[in-house]
Design a protein around this motif. Structure first.
Motif, short mmCIF file in Angstrom:
data_model
loop_
_atom_site.label_atom_id
_atom_site.label_comp_id
_atom_site.label_asym_id
_atom_site.label_seq_id
_atom_site.Cartn_x
_atom_site.Cartn_y
_atom_site.Cartn_z
N MET A 1 11.68 11.60 5.71
CA MET A 1 10.77 11.71 4.58
C MET A 1 10.48 10.38 3.91
O MET A 1 9.45 10.21 3.26
N ALA A 2 11.38 9.42 4.07
CA ALA A 2 11.29 8.22 3.22
C ALA A 2 10.76 6.98 3.90
O ALA A 2 10.32 6.05 3.23
N THR A 3 10.80 6.92 5.24
CA THR A 3 10.60 5.61 5.86
C THR A 3 9.23 5.38 6.49
O THR A 3 8.98 4.34 7.05
N GLY A 4 8.34 6.35 6.42
CA GLY A 4 6.99 6.13 6.93
C GLY A 4 6.81 6.41 8.41
O GLY A 4 5.70 6.66 8.86
N ASN A 5 7.90 6.32 9.19
CA ASN A 5 7.90 6.73 10.59
C ASN A 5 6.91 6.03 11.50
O ASN A 5 6.41 6.61 12.46
N ALA A 6 6.57 4.78 11.22
CA ALA A 6 5.71 4.04 12.16
C ALA A 6 6.59 3.42 13.23
O ALA A 6 7.54 2.72 12.92
N ALA A 7 6.25 3.72 14.50
CA ALA A 7 7.11 3.24 15.59
C ALA A 7 6.79 1.80 15.94
O ALA A 7 6.26 1.49 17.00
N LEU A 8 7.08 0.91 15.01
CA LEU A 8 6.87 -0.51 15.24
C LEU A 8 8.16 -1.23 14.89
O LEU A 8 8.90 -0.80 14.00
N ILE A 9 8.41 -2.35 15.60
CA ILE A 9 9.59 -3.14 15.24
C ILE A 9 9.33 -3.73 13.86
O ILE A 9 8.33 -4.41 13.65
N PRO A 10 10.19 -3.46 12.88
CA PRO A 10 9.94 -3.96 11.53
C PRO A 10 10.18 -5.46 11.44
O PRO A 10 11.03 -6.01 12.15
N THR A 11 9.41 -6.12 10.58
CA THR A 11 9.65 -7.55 10.36
C THR A 11 10.40 -7.78 9.07
O THR A 11 10.84 -8.89 8.79
N GLY A 12 10.52 -6.74 8.25
CA GLY A 12 11.25 -6.88 7.00
C GLY A 12 11.48 -5.51 6.41
O GLY A 12 11.04 -4.50 6.99
N PHE A 13 12.16 -5.47 5.26
CA PHE A 13 12.49 -4.18 4.68
C PHE A 13 11.30 -3.50 4.02
O PHE A 13 11.38 -2.34 3.64
N LEU A 14 10.19 -4.23 3.90
CA LEU A 14 9.02 -3.61 3.30
C LEU A 14 8.09 -3.02 4.36
O LEU A 14 6.98 -2.59 4.06
N PRO B 1 0.80 -1.22 0.00
CA PRO B 1 0.00 0.00 0.00
C PRO B 1 0.84 1.28 0.00
O PRO B 1 0.47 2.25 -0.67
N SER B 2 1.94 1.27 0.74
CA SER B 2 2.77 2.47 0.73
C SER B 2 4.23 2.09 0.53
O SER B 2 4.70 1.12 1.10
N GLY B 3 4.92 2.87 -0.27
CA GLY B 3 6.34 2.61 -0.51
C GLY B 3 7.24 3.23 0.53
O GLY B 3 8.45 3.12 0.46
N LEU B 4 6.62 3.92 1.50
CA LEU B 4 7.45 4.56 2.54
C LEU B 4 7.89 3.49 3.55
O LEU B 4 7.22 3.24 4.53
N THR B 5 8.99 2.87 3.25
CA THR B 5 9.43 1.70 4.01
C THR B 5 10.91 1.81 4.36
O THR B 5 11.60 2.72 3.90
N ALA B 6 11.36 0.84 5.13
CA ALA B 6 12.79 0.78 5.46
C ALA B 6 13.62 0.68 4.19
O ALA B 6 14.67 1.30 4.05
N LEU B 7 13.09 -0.08 3.22
CA LEU B 7 13.83 -0.26 1.97
C LEU B 7 14.04 1.08 1.26
O LEU B 7 15.13 1.38 0.78
N ASN B 8 12.97 1.87 1.21
CA ASN B 8 13.03 3.18 0.57
C ASN B 8 14.14 4.03 1.19
O ASN B 8 14.99 4.59 0.49
N GLY B 9 14.14 4.08 2.51
CA GLY B 9 15.17 4.86 3.20
C GLY B 9 16.56 4.28 2.99
O GLY B 9 17.52 5.01 2.74
N ALA B 10 16.64 2.95 3.06
CA ALA B 10 17.95 2.30 2.93
C ALA B 10 18.56 2.57 1.56
O ALA B 10 19.75 2.83 1.43
N LEU B 11 17.71 2.51 0.51
CA LEU B 11 18.22 2.74 -0.84
C LEU B 11 18.77 4.16 -0.98
O LEU B 11 19.83 4.39 -1.56
N MET B 12 18.03 5.12 -0.41
CA MET B 12 18.48 6.51 -0.52
C MET B 12 19.76 6.73 0.29
O MET B 12 20.68 7.40 -0.15
N LEU B 13 19.80 6.14 1.49
CA LEU B 13 21.01 6.28 2.30
C LEU B 13 22.19 5.60 1.62
O LEU B 13 23.32 6.07 1.71
N ALA B 14 21.90 4.50 0.92
CA ALA B 14 22.97 3.81 0.21
C ALA B 14 23.63 4.76 -0.77
O ALA B 14 24.87 4.82 -0.87
N VAL B 15 22.81 5.53 -1.48
CA VAL B 15 23.37 6.50 -2.42
C VAL B 15 24.18 7.55 -1.67
O VAL B 15 25.27 7.94 -2.09
N MET B 16 23.65 7.95 -0.52
CA MET B 16 24.32 9.02 0.21
C MET B 16 25.67 8.62 0.80
O MET B 16 26.55 9.46 0.97
#
Lengths: 254, 290
Positions: free
Chosen positions: B223-236, B141-156
């Motif tokens: 801006m990229a990661t969705g900011n939900a304060a939950l322990i993630p179960t995966g990069f999505l 439903p939303s692309g604002l995920t850990a993966l989104n942030g990780a990819l951008m940070l990877a570039v940075m």
């Protein structure tokens, strides 16, 4: 002069670094199981010629070579010649000892391993034989896993010789192998050269005239990129035909 | 002569003072963060603070437990390392060993430019371009995920990791390379077996500094990661990072409130993490120099 089989035969080798010509029409025949030394003042092209034999000049982008250089039947400069194969047959030892920052064992085993030898006991045997031939085995046999960087300069250089011997080359090129070593370490390597020629053909570049006299059977004198004189070491040293050779050997320039 | 000595002496003193200033600044910053943050211990015990997973600072019954945020930060950062380091080290190998001079002159500035892009621009790109793309690709439903942030940070982190790795590769003595080639190893075998292993400590320093850069990055993850304060179960899954939390919430807390203390304690924790990483990197550099 052709008393024994020829190992390397150079016909009209010229070499340029960019626009600058460094070697002029070098023709020379190097004999099998003999030590041949290349001498001459700095910048005379002897190292450049040495590096023609295993095509190490390929590493230098602006370098261009013309002429024919044969290693037995192999046309070294031909487009079809596999450089990897050539360099397996022609090993090289450099001016400053350059062991890898790995263990003694790994240094010697590197060549055979990179060429696909994975069998541990075969590698063990190769390491033993090579270190033995380089007269280093007795000094290091107790701790082959020690870092090569912890060896003395002379030991490092003998390790580099062992590393080169490990791929069972036919020819060993030595580019001023003792110039960074003290007299005792130098003497050890000179002793070694006498033994090495029984099995290999050795070509050595040296700045040290006495060293050439001590170790080599044949001597080639280079000056300003040209081969001035070539012959048996004893003849070159006792009865040089060229004025320039005589002047260099007697220390009047160089 | 004496006059020059005097001038030299004054310069020496001045550089001393400047050098000490940075140390004093670091100590003061740490003390400030810690003292401001220590107030939280009156409201939350340390075990819950660092190991609990409830970050609900504005609920009726507020909880200030940081583990979710620490995990969020580590998730995004490690993701960035996994993606970014191979790219950066690959670039470094290509530039130092293979690329012809002219291409090097084009690529090097291009990589350096990445470091100069304002992070808000990268965050904007993540929000508007990458997130919708990820949501399409993975059917989420939303692309604002850990993966989104990780990819951008990877570039940075690429410029940091690339520059340091390239320096490390270039400082490998030419003799190693020549020795390997002269034994009949190919260019690639030489790079793989001799040059890269010799440069590993330096590359490690690059990775650590890249880690420090990524874990401290704020705007992009906010801006990229969705900011939900939950322990993630995966990069999505969306994640909330430590930096993002401080940046988003600091403006709205009352000074001296438990929430305020908690945010400072997050800052303090971040400080300790990046300080530790830098310390390890420094240690590696020193060991290398010996």
């Amino acid at each position: 002069m052709a008393e024994r089989p020829i190992k390397i035969s150079s016909k009209g080798i010229s070499l340029w670094y960019g626009e600058k010509q460094v070697l002029f029409d070098i023709s020379i025949e190097i004999f099998v199981n003999r030590v041949t030394s290349l001498i001459g003042p700095s910048g005379c092209g002897k190292t450049s010629f040495l590096r023609c034999i295993n095509r190490m000049n390929d590493v230098i982008p602006a370098c261009r070579v013309s002429g024919q250089l044969m290693l037995d039947g192999l046309d070294v400069n031909s487009q079809n010649t596999d450089v990897v194969d050539l360099r397996k047959r022609v090993g090289m030892v450099f001016q400053t000892p350059n062991p890898f920052p790995k263990s003694i064992y790994e240094n010697v085993a590197y060549g055979p391993w990179v060429h696909g030898e994975n069998n541990r006991s075969k590698l063990d045997a190769i390491v033993r034989r090579s270190l033995d031939e380089a007269a280093l085995w007795d000094e290091v046999k107790d701790d082959l896993s020690k870092s090569a960087m912890k060896l003395s300069g002379g030991q490092q250089q003998r390790l580099c010789i062992a590393r080169a011997l490990a791929v069972e080359p036919e020819v060993i090129l030595m580019d001023e192998p003792c110039s960074a070593l003290d007299p005792i370490a130098t003497a050890k390597i000179e002793d070694l050269m006498h033994k090495l020629k029984e099995k290999y053909t050795v070509v050595i570049v040296t700045h040290n005239i006495q060293q050439a006299a001590r170790v080599s059977n044949y001597t080639a004198y280079f000056y300003l990129g040209k081969l001035i004189e070539y012959g048996k070491t004893s003849e070159i040293f006792e009865r040089p035909r060229e004025k320039s050779t005589e002047m260099y050997l007697t220390g009047r320039f160089g | 002569m004496a006059k020059q000595d005097l001038a030299g002496n004054a310069m020496g003193k001045l550089t001393h003072i400047v050098a000490y200033t940075s140390i004093v600044a670091i100590v003061l910053i740490f003390l400030f963060l810690f003292l401001e943050g220590a107030g939280i211990f009156r409201f939350e015990d340390p075990v819950h603070l660092f190991l609990g997973t409830e970050w609900q600072p504005t609920s009726e019954n507020p909880r200030y437990e940081m583990l979710t945020l620490i995990v969020g930060s580590l998730f995004v950062t490690l993701g960035a390392i996994v993606v970014g380091v191979p790219l950066a080290v690959g670039c470094a190998i290509y530039l130092s060993e293979i690329a012809p001079q002219w291409l090097e002159e084009v690529l090097k500035p291009a990589i350096e430019i990445i470091a100069g892009i304002p992070s808000v621009v990268i965050g904007f790109f993540a929000l508007v371009v990458l997130a919708p793309l990820l949501s399409q690709i993975f059917g989420i439903p939303s692309g604002l995920t850990a993966l989104n942030g990780a990819l951008m940070l990877a570039v940075m982190i690429i410029p940091t990791v690339e520059t340091i790795s390239e320096d490390a590769l270039r400082s490998v003595p030419k003799g190693y390379r020549h020795a390997s080639l002269a034994m009949g190893a190919t260019e690639w075998e030489t790079i793989k077996n001799v040059i890269v292993p010799s440069a590993i400590p330096g590359i490690g320093v690059g990775v650590l500094l890249g880690f420090g850069r990524a874990i401290g990055e704020t705007m992009v993850v906010l801006m990229a990661t969705g900011n939900a304060a939950l322990i993630p179960t995966g990069f999505l899954d969306p994640v909330r990072t430590m930096t993002g939390t401080v940046a988003a919430e600091m403006g709205e807390v009352a000074r001296g409130s438990p929430h305020y203390f908690a945010l400072f304690m997050i800052g303090c924790t971040l400080f300790i993490i990046s300080f530790g990483v830098n310390l390890v990197a420094n240690h590696l550099i020193k060991r290398e120099e010996r």
